[in-house]
Write a protein that holds these residues in place. Sequence first.
Motif, PDB file in Angstrom:
ATOM      1  N   HIS A  33      12.822  -8.344  -2.441  1.00 45.59           N
ATOM      2  CA  HIS A  33      13.024  -7.226  -3.365  1.00 45.59           C
ATOM      3  C   HIS A  33      11.733  -6.740  -4.009  1.00 45.59           C
ATOM      4  CE1 HIS A  33      16.861  -9.581  -3.268  1.00 45.59           C
ATOM      5  NE2 HIS A  33      17.347  -8.369  -3.055  1.00 45.59           N
ATOM      6  N   THR A  34      10.595  -7.277  -3.605  1.00 47.91           N
ATOM      7  CA  THR A  34       9.312  -6.851  -4.171  1.00 47.91           C
ATOM      8  C   THR A  34       8.309  -6.614  -3.053  1.00 47.91           C
ATOM      9  OG1 THR A  34       8.612  -9.169  -4.408  1.00 47.91           O
ATOM     10  CG2 THR A  34       9.667  -8.124  -6.325  1.00 47.91           C
ATOM     11  N   LYS A  35       7.301  -5.800  -3.371  1.00 49.91           N
ATOM     12  CA  LYS A  35       6.236  -5.534  -2.394  1.00 49.91           C
ATOM     13  C   LYS A  35       5.110  -6.521  -2.618  1.00 49.91           C
ATOM     14  CE  LYS A  35       6.329  -0.765  -0.760  1.00 49.91           C
ATOM     15  NZ  LYS A  35       5.572   0.509  -0.749  1.00 49.91           N
ATOM     16  N   PRO A  55       1.076 -19.645  -7.200  1.00 49.10           N
ATOM     17  CA  PRO A  55       0.487 -18.440  -6.618  1.00 49.10           C
ATOM     18  C   PRO A  55      -0.201 -17.587  -7.687  1.00 49.10           C
ATOM     19  CG  PRO A  55       2.725 -18.762  -5.821  1.00 49.10           C
ATOM     20  CD  PRO A  55       2.531 -19.747  -6.941  1.00 49.10           C
ATOM     21  N   TYR A  56      -1.297 -16.951  -7.329  1.00 46.60           N
ATOM     22  CA  TYR A  56      -1.994 -16.085  -8.279  1.00 46.60           C
ATOM     23  C   TYR A  56      -2.357 -14.773  -7.589  1.00 46.60           C
ATOM     24  CZ  TYR A  56      -6.199 -18.006  -5.961  1.00 46.60           C
ATOM     25  OH  TYR A  56      -7.145 -18.392  -5.039  1.00 46.60           O
ATOM     26  N   LYS A  57      -2.399 -13.729  -8.418  1.00 42.52           N
ATOM     27  CA  LYS A  57      -2.650 -12.387  -7.907  1.00 42.52           C
ATOM     28  C   LYS A  57      -4.139 -12.101  -7.888  1.00 42.52           C
ATOM     29  CE  LYS A  57      -1.530  -7.503  -8.748  1.00 42.52           C
ATOM     30  NZ  LYS A  57      -0.811  -6.538  -9.618  1.00 42.52           N
ATOM     31  N   VAL A  58      -4.589 -11.424  -6.830  1.00 43.87           N
ATOM     32  CA  VAL A  58      -5.976 -10.962  -6.756  1.00 43.87           C
ATOM     33  C   VAL A  58      -5.980  -9.459  -6.527  1.00 43.87           C
ATOM     34  CG1 VAL A  58      -6.861 -13.159  -5.907  1.00 43.87           C
ATOM     35  CG2 VAL A  58      -6.103 -11.437  -4.267  1.00 43.87           C
ATOM     36  N   GLU A  59      -7.087  -8.821  -6.885  1.00 46.43           N
ATOM     37  CA  GLU A  59      -7.210  -7.379  -6.733  1.00 46.43           C
ATOM     38  C   GLU A  59      -7.924  -7.028  -5.436  1.00 46.43           C
ATOM     39  OE1 GLU A  59      -5.780  -5.202  -8.679  1.00 46.43           O
ATOM     40  OE2 GLU A  59      -5.014  -6.825  -9.982  1.00 46.43           O
ATOM     41  N   TRP A  60      -7.563  -5.872  -4.920  1.00 50.43           N
ATOM     42  CA  TRP A  60      -8.250  -5.373  -3.722  1.00 50.43           C
ATOM     43  C   TRP A  60      -9.707  -5.090  -4.037  1.00 50.43           C
ATOM     44  CZ3 TRP A  60     -10.946  -0.862  -3.054  1.00 50.43           C
ATOM     45  CH2 TRP A  60     -11.383  -0.597  -1.738  1.00 50.43           C
ATOM     46  N   GLN A  83      -0.219   1.298  -0.665  1.00 47.68           N
ATOM     47  CA  GLN A  83       1.237   1.300  -0.820  1.00 47.68           C
ATOM     48  C   GLN A  83       1.703   0.364  -1.935  1.00 47.68           C
ATOM     49  OE1 GLN A  83       3.587   0.893   2.720  1.00 47.68           O
ATOM     50  NE2 GLN A  83       2.517   2.524   3.814  1.00 47.68           N
ATOM     51  N   GLU A  84       0.742  -0.119  -2.734  1.00 48.16           N
ATOM     52  CA  GLU A  84       1.016  -0.900  -3.941  1.00 48.16           C
ATOM     53  C   GLU A  84       1.627  -2.264  -3.649  1.00 48.16           C
ATOM     54  OE1 GLU A  84       3.349   1.713  -6.376  1.00 48.16           O
ATOM     55  OE2 GLU A  84       1.581   2.856  -7.018  1.00 48.16           O
ATOM     56  N   TYR A  85       1.164  -2.893  -2.582  1.00 48.07           N
ATOM     57  CA  TYR A  85       1.505  -4.294  -2.341  1.00 48.07           C
ATOM     58  C   TYR A  85       0.696  -5.163  -3.306  1.00 48.07           C
ATOM     59  CZ  TYR A  85       4.120  -3.728   2.058  1.00 48.07           C
ATOM     60  OH  TYR A  85       5.070  -3.408   3.002  1.00 48.07           O
ATOM     61  N   ASP A  86       1.323  -6.162  -3.896  1.00 47.71           N
ATOM     62  CA  ASP A  86       0.615  -7.154  -4.707  1.00 47.71           C
ATOM     63  C   ASP A  86       0.059  -8.236  -3.790  1.00 47.71           C
ATOM     64  OD1 ASP A  86       1.156  -5.899  -7.109  1.00 47.71           O
ATOM     65  OD2 ASP A  86       3.049  -6.968  -7.402  1.00 47.71           O
ATOM     66  N   LEU A  87      -1.235  -8.516  -3.898  1.00 42.48           N
ATOM     67  CA  LEU A  87      -1.876  -9.545  -3.077  1.00 42.48           C
ATOM     68  C   LEU A  87      -1.791 -10.876  -3.818  1.00 42.48           C
ATOM     69  CD1 LEU A  87      -5.017  -7.490  -1.995  1.00 42.48           C
ATOM     70  CD2 LEU A  87      -3.023  -8.014  -0.597  1.00 42.48           C
TER      71      LEU A  87
END
Length: 748
Positions: A579-581, A640-645, A683-687
Amino acid sequence: MNLLCRGRLKLLVASLTAVVLLTWLYLLAGNLENGRSLLLAPCLADTPAAQVVERAVLESRVREVEEENRKIRLQLSQSQGTAGQPPDGNYGNQQWGASADTGPDDGDNTAEEKNNHTECPRAPSVQKCELIHVACVCAGHNASRDVVTLVKSVLFHRRNPLHFHFITDTVANRILSSLFQSWMVPSVQVSFYDADELKSEVSWIPNKHYSGIYGLMKLTLTKALPPDLSKVIVLDTDITFATDIAELWGIFRKFTDKQVIGLVENQSDWYLGNLWKNHKPWPALGRGFNTGVILLYLERLRRIGWEQMWRLTAERELMSMLSTSLADQDIFNAFIKQNPVLVHQLPCFWNVQLSDHTRSEQCYTEVSDLKVIHWNSPKKLRVKNKHVEFFRNLYLTFLEYDGNLLRRELFGCPSQANPESVQAALEELDEDDQCYDFRRERLTVHRVHLYFLQYEYTPTEDDTDITLVAQLSMDRLQMLEAICKHWEGPISLALYMSDAEAQQFLRYAQASEVLKNRKNVGYHIVYKEGQFYPVNLVRNVALKNANTPYVFLTDVDFLPMYGLYDYLRRSMVQLDMAHTKKALVVPAFETLRYRLSFPKSKAELLSMLDMGALYTFRYHVWPKGHAPTNYAKWRTATTPYKVEWEPDFEPYVVVRRDCPEYDQRFVGFGWNKVSHILELDAQEYDLMVLPNAFMIHMPHAPSFDISKFRSSSSYRNCLNTLKDEFHQDLSRKYGSAALKYLTAQRTI
């Protein structure tokens, strides 16, 4: 006495006059038959001098005509075409070198018949651009490969447009429809018919043959094929053509009004019933007929009620035979036994049957005699035959033949092989453009053979299954076994190979204990064409043919950690991927050692990293590619942790299967993965970086494409041009949100 002499003199003069007159008429008639008009003035015939002149002229013309006839006979003797045919009939009693369609030099002709036979050339039996229809029953992965070799042999020799009719199961339909769509052979049409809809017509017939229910499908062709199709050549998949199929098509014109089926006599003793004790074959006329090659006059078969006739025959014989041994062939023969007038016997060189213990060697005396080779033994290429090595080499020639070379036009015949959009795009290209070759490659349509080997996949019940997706060429083949040992889930691999390399891969896979026991690996062949490696096109083939909701996008020279498959499935549930990108990043490492004791845990990997046995991927040559993963944070992360493009970021990720495809303008080395990650971000995928996942790159020799990138300034300049065009397209597609990528690119 004088009266007697005078009478004899008159008789002699009359006889001479008659001989001269008859000779003149004979020569004049012969001259007119050869298309020459001889105009002689009537008045000249009344004088002796005129007769002498006339005779000299005639003799000169006769010599000219005889010389022309000698030249024609010489040309005919050197040509490969067949001469006139003797009358039809005489079924089942001919010698093996002759048949109902043999010519003046065949075994049964006497010397007188050969001398009296006309040597005049005949008009072609098949007209230029006449459409030839060919039908074939094909089911499964292996039969689909066999069909390709059959089609290659037909296309190699053909000079007419073709329409192939395939009765297929779901597997063969998917494989062959994709293959022909990408092959784009001029003047070739293809139609498919669902075998499942025909199974009820023959499923009631017990069959012991290894072909199963599909071996009975040829009985249903009058129903399966279009009602307006009047005739068709029917072929088994294990056929190889050695001549133009139009020659076979032309035999339809030799059918009598009553004949509806054309067949070659069976070349084994099967139907004679003497192969072993108590051998009881189905009834047949003489030696019976082989159904590997059939000429079906569909229009006439429908008219005589074929469907009802073969059913009644089968029902009657099954009361005593209980089952068929040779599938449809038994029923065809029982039918012909009762209705011999309906069959037209073909010369045996139209179906040289290479099963064990056949009389096939009597069908030919020279190579030029061969027309069709039929590998109708379960042993296939291992069959015993005096000339099997020659036949095997002929088969292997087509097996490994470059199918791109068969895309040749039939001049003068209508063709719609190249889509108008592709043709228009090609015409718009500027050949003086420095990057012409790059732009031309993007428009190249590569042949694709999906599921080259047996593939079986059962979806999971929780919709969390994931497919490892990768591409490779021949020089990375050795990685396959190791990947299969590290990843137990489904795999989708696209292999960029030539026709010959594809056969080498097939032999490699069939000999590998690891690979041949893995049925959940889909191997998709993308055939080589052009000067560049179309890496993103090949990746897209693997991506589009994954059958799971999620895909792990990787490269074949990486080994995933043991247990990664199960770990990723758990992570997808925890992170609500449905349910999430999100794009889950699997951190990449590398080793410079060809032999590595692979770490079994994150702790072991960190230890090897500290000791210098492992490194973060490309830290020494391309740190920007993976630095945003933040390896320092990963060392201690437990969640898990988010990183930026960031510019040039190219991690290996897990995403939903409906993610954007790779941009196919990027070929060879450079920016092929970078562009894909950039679009995921657009397309706003979270990495999201996974804390307990890792993969290790194994060492290998540099690719040819990276060598071109390093040595060619024009290559690098064109790559920069393609980058700029990609950014422009991205801005048009995503608007102002994509401006940050263009800005970031200019500041590098």
